[in-house]
Design a protein around this motif. Structure first.
Motif, PDB file in Angstrom:
ATOM      1  N   VAL A 254       1.016  -1.256  -0.071  1.00  0.00           N
ATOM      2  CA  VAL A 254       0.192  -0.028  -0.006  1.00  0.00           C
ATOM      3  C   VAL A 254       0.796   1.341   0.045  1.00  0.00           C
ATOM      4  N   ALA A 255       2.022   1.394   0.776  1.00  0.00           N
ATOM      5  CA  ALA A 255       2.873   2.481   0.617  1.00  0.00           C
ATOM      6  C   ALA A 255       3.527   2.420  -0.530  1.00  0.00           C
ATOM      7  N   HIS A 256       4.347   1.357  -1.074  1.00  0.00           N
ATOM      8  CA  HIS A 256       5.330   1.407  -2.079  1.00  0.00           C
ATOM      9  C   HIS A 256       4.581   1.431  -3.540  1.00  0.00           C
TER      10      HIS A 256
ATOM     11  N   LEU B 148      13.737  11.652  -8.467  1.00  0.00           N
ATOM     12  CA  LEU B 148      14.544  11.192  -7.329  1.00  0.00           C
ATOM     13  C   LEU B 148      13.904  10.174  -6.607  1.00  0.00           C
ATOM     14  N   GLY B 149      14.648   9.114  -6.297  1.00  0.00           N
ATOM     15  CA  GLY B 149      14.093   7.954  -5.378  1.00  0.00           C
ATOM     16  C   GLY B 149      13.468   6.761  -6.458  1.00  0.00           C
TER      17      GLY B 149
ATOM     18  N   THR C  80       5.519   5.803   5.396  1.00  0.00           N
ATOM     19  CA  THR C  80       6.657   6.053   4.403  1.00  0.00           C
ATOM     20  C   THR C  80       6.473   7.099   3.436  1.00  0.00           C
ATOM     21  N   THR C  81       7.533   8.040   3.381  1.00  0.00           N
ATOM     22  CA  THR C  81       7.359   8.973   2.352  1.00  0.00           C
ATOM     23  C   THR C  81       8.659   8.825   1.188  1.00  0.00           C
TER      24      THR C  81
ATOM     25  N   ARG D  26       1.732  15.288   0.669  1.00  0.00           N
ATOM     26  CA  ARG D  26       0.962  14.712   1.812  1.00  0.00           C
ATOM     27  C   ARG D  26      -0.299  13.909   1.478  1.00  0.00           C
ATOM     28  N   LEU D  27      -0.856  14.367   0.177  1.00  0.00           N
ATOM     29  CA  LEU D  27      -2.112  13.717  -0.218  1.00  0.00           C
ATOM     30  C   LEU D  27      -1.775  12.166  -0.481  1.00  0.00           C
ATOM     31  N   GLU D  28      -0.587  11.814  -0.562  1.00  0.00           N
ATOM     32  CA  GLU D  28      -0.325  10.288  -0.951  1.00  0.00           C
ATOM     33  C   GLU D  28      -0.591   9.803   0.572  1.00  0.00           C
TER      34      GLU D  28
END
Length: 259
Positions: free
Chosen positions: A5-7, A146-147, A211-212, A222-224
């Motif tokens: 769900v995070a990634h 980035l990332g 996780t950000t 922040r909407l994520e």
């Protein structure tokens, strides 16, 4: 599940046996005929067939059931081939722009039968991008974020992607043909508590969901997190779950009137 769900992805390294990977090169090289949209797995891939054996590998079968549930439907499949030194890359994109569901999702299984080295142009993806709705290839103007993650993996690796994750096949600068087999699955049941939920209360779940990623903007990023909370509530059935009261405070609409 919190990691997915995070990634927006789940990676299973080298879960396909060596002998199947060797068989896959010839199988994929010959092409895989399409199947009708919405086919049951048993109808699309008969017992004993290569794809059915791939899906029956315990780690693959378990992940698929946890993500979309039993008896998912086959949306479509495709063999993606990156030719040696082809000189071009696929634009960064998200699939199915008209799919605006927030309480359900399809998953895309991506199978890599070979060792994928950096110069072979493994699939590029942007972690945490799956809930940022874009118009398919609107993100194609960006070459690097980035990332971002450029897949390098051992043979037999299977990756599951949320259908909205931004991704694209990179340019193959090696002398070898690179194969990837993709299947998109549609759920046939409600995606609620389909996995082992015995550790839902573990603090590490909230930590994972918080996780950000480096490409997130200070404000819009922040909407994520907000959308992630909504998805987690849907997956668990827990309408009280929140992270730092982000959803709670903006859904606060008391109905009691002043006397």
């Amino acid at each position: 599940m919190a990691h997915f769900v995070a990634h927006g992805s789940l990676r299973l390294d080298a879960v396909v046996p060596t002998e199947m990977n060797a068989e896959a090169i010839g199988f994929l090289g010959r092409g895989v005929p399409g199947v009708p949209y919405g086919s049951a797995v048993a109808d699309a891939y008969p017992e004993g067939s290569f794809v059915r054996r791939l899906l029956d590998i315990p780690a693959v079968a378990g992940a698929l059931r946890s993500l979309v549930g039993p008896d998912p439907r086959v949306d479509h499949h495709a063999v993606h081939v990156r030719e040696p030194r082809e000189g071009s890359a696929q634009p960064l994109h998200g699939d199915a722009i008209i799919d605006v569901r927030t309480d359900a999702f399809d998953v895309q299984l991506m199978y890599y039968p070979q060792d994928v080295t950096l110069d072979m142009g493994g699939t590029l993806s942007v972690p945490g991008s799956h809930l940022r709705r874009t118009n398919e290839t609107d993100t194609g103007r960006y070459q690097n974020l980035l990332g971002q993650s450029r897949l390098v993996c051992p043979a037999g690796t299977v990756v599951f992607l949320h259908h909205g994750l931004w991704h694209g096949g990179r340019r193959n600068d090696s002398d070898a043909v690179r194969y990837m087999f993709k299947i998109r699955f549609n759920p046939a049941v409600r995606q609620r508590r389909l996995w082992d939920t015995s550790d839902l209360g573990d603090p590490r779940v909230a930590e994972e969901l918080s996780t950000t990623f480096p490409w997130y903007e200070p404000a819009t990023g922040r909407l994520e997190i907000y959308n992630r909370v909504l998805l987690w509530r849907s997956l668990t059935g827990d309408e009280s779950f929140d992270l730092e009261h982000w959803v709670t405070r903006v859904s606060n609409r008391p109905q009691e009137e002043v006397a």
